[in-house]
Design a protein around this motif. Structure first.
Motif, PDB file in Angstrom:
ATOM      1  N   SER A 232       0.757  -0.777  -0.314  1.00  0.00           N
ATOM      2  CA  SER A 232      -0.035  -0.249  -0.198  1.00  0.00           C
ATOM      3  C   SER A 232       1.305   1.213   0.308  1.00  0.00           C
ATOM      4  O   SER A 232       2.103   1.190   0.784  1.00  0.00           O
ATOM      5  N   ARG A 233       0.339   1.959  -1.195  1.00  0.00           N
ATOM      6  CA  ARG A 233       1.085   3.214  -0.736  1.00  0.00           C
ATOM      7  C   ARG A 233       0.525   4.327  -0.061  1.00  0.00           C
ATOM      8  O   ARG A 233      -0.778   4.526   0.857  1.00  0.00           O
ATOM      9  N   VAL A 234       1.764   5.098   0.719  1.00  0.00           N
ATOM     10  CA  VAL A 234       1.185   6.378   1.747  1.00  0.00           C
ATOM     11  C   VAL A 234       1.574   7.960   1.427  1.00  0.00           C
ATOM     12  O   VAL A 234       2.579   8.149   0.406  1.00  0.00           O
ATOM     13  N   ASP A 235       0.572   8.391   1.146  1.00  0.00           N
ATOM     14  CA  ASP A 235       0.381  10.217   0.537  1.00  0.00           C
ATOM     15  C   ASP A 235       1.187  11.110   1.788  1.00  0.00           C
ATOM     16  O   ASP A 235       0.269  10.818   2.834  1.00  0.00           O
ATOM     17  N   THR A 236       2.459  10.982   0.955  1.00  0.00           N
ATOM     18  CA  THR A 236       2.741  12.439   2.418  1.00  0.00           C
ATOM     19  C   THR A 236       3.230  13.574   1.738  1.00  0.00           C
ATOM     20  O   THR A 236       3.688  14.545   2.527  1.00  0.00           O
ATOM     21  N   ASP A 237       2.481  13.359   0.780  1.00  0.00           N
ATOM     22  CA  ASP A 237       2.294  15.096   0.171  1.00  0.00           C
ATOM     23  C   ASP A 237       1.340  16.705   1.054  1.00  0.00           C
ATOM     24  O   ASP A 237       0.131  15.891   0.610  1.00  0.00           O
ATOM     25  N   VAL A 238       2.027  16.951   2.158  1.00  0.00           N
ATOM     26  CA  VAL A 238       1.449  17.690   2.838  1.00  0.00           C
ATOM     27  C   VAL A 238       0.351  19.079   2.480  1.00  0.00           C
ATOM     28  O   VAL A 238       0.091  19.306   2.884  1.00  0.00           O
ATOM     29  N   SER A 239       1.006  19.184   0.669  1.00  0.00           N
ATOM     30  CA  SER A 239       0.061  20.191   0.612  1.00  0.00           C
ATOM     31  C   SER A 239      -1.271  19.941  -0.096  1.00  0.00           C
ATOM     32  O   SER A 239      -2.146  21.194  -0.159  1.00  0.00           O
ATOM     33  N   LYS A 240      -1.577  17.953   0.293  1.00  0.00           N
ATOM     34  CA  LYS A 240      -3.006  18.121   0.485  1.00  0.00           C
ATOM     35  C   LYS A 240      -4.089  18.039   1.790  1.00  0.00           C
ATOM     36  O   LYS A 240      -4.533  17.842   1.796  1.00  0.00           O
ATOM     37  N   LEU A 241      -2.678  17.950   1.914  1.00  0.00           N
ATOM     38  CA  LEU A 241      -3.854  18.185   3.704  1.00  0.00           C
ATOM     39  C   LEU A 241      -5.038  18.977   3.730  1.00  0.00           C
ATOM     40  O   LEU A 241      -4.852  20.110   3.345  1.00  0.00           O
TER      41      LEU A 241
END
Length: 136
Positions: free
Chosen positions: A89-98
């Motif tokens: 599984s992939r984890v989205d770590t792009d904080v700009s998407k919060l």
């Protein structure tokens, strides 16, 4: 089981092979290959960049051998999604998407003690599991 007609070395070797196969999660080899291809690298260059030979890289992709922590750290430095390789599984770590609520929660978490952050993480995990089981 050890049989007197087998040599001790053969027995130990077969047991090591069995243990190694038990350590490999199903699909890790395929996901390693996917990540290697995503980075447009051949087995030789990919393996050497992560600190192993082409043969070892091939063994990892065929799931006949288990990668160690040094290799996985080397992959991380290459830009490989090691979490994906190991779990699928992939984890989205792009904080700009919060979103706004997530940004507020993260801000509050940064103000907490380590102990309180750990408690909040356990609570969030438990609540997420319940939400998945009983979505409303």
């Amino acid at each position: 089981m050890f049989d007197e007609k087998d040599s001790w070395a053969d027995f130990c070797s077969s047991q090591l092979i069995l243990i190694k196969k038990m350590l490999i999660a199903s699909g890790v080899g395929e996901r390693l290959r996917e990540e290697r291809e995503r980075l447009d690298m051949n087995q030789t260059d990919f393996g050497v960049s992560a600190g192993v030979s082409r043969g070892t890289q091939k063994a990892y992709e065929l799931e006949s051998s288990s990668p160690d922590i040094r290799y996985l750290s080397g992959l991380q430095e290459l830009g490989v999604d090691v979490h994906y390789v190991l779990t699928g599984s992939r984890v989205d770590t792009d904080v700009s998407k919060l979103n706004e609520a997530e940004t507020v929660v993260v801000g509050h978490m940064r103000e907490m003690s380590d102990s309180d952050r750990a408690t909040l993480a356990h609570l969030a995990f438990a609540m997420a599991k319940v939400s998945v089981q009983d979505p409303k």
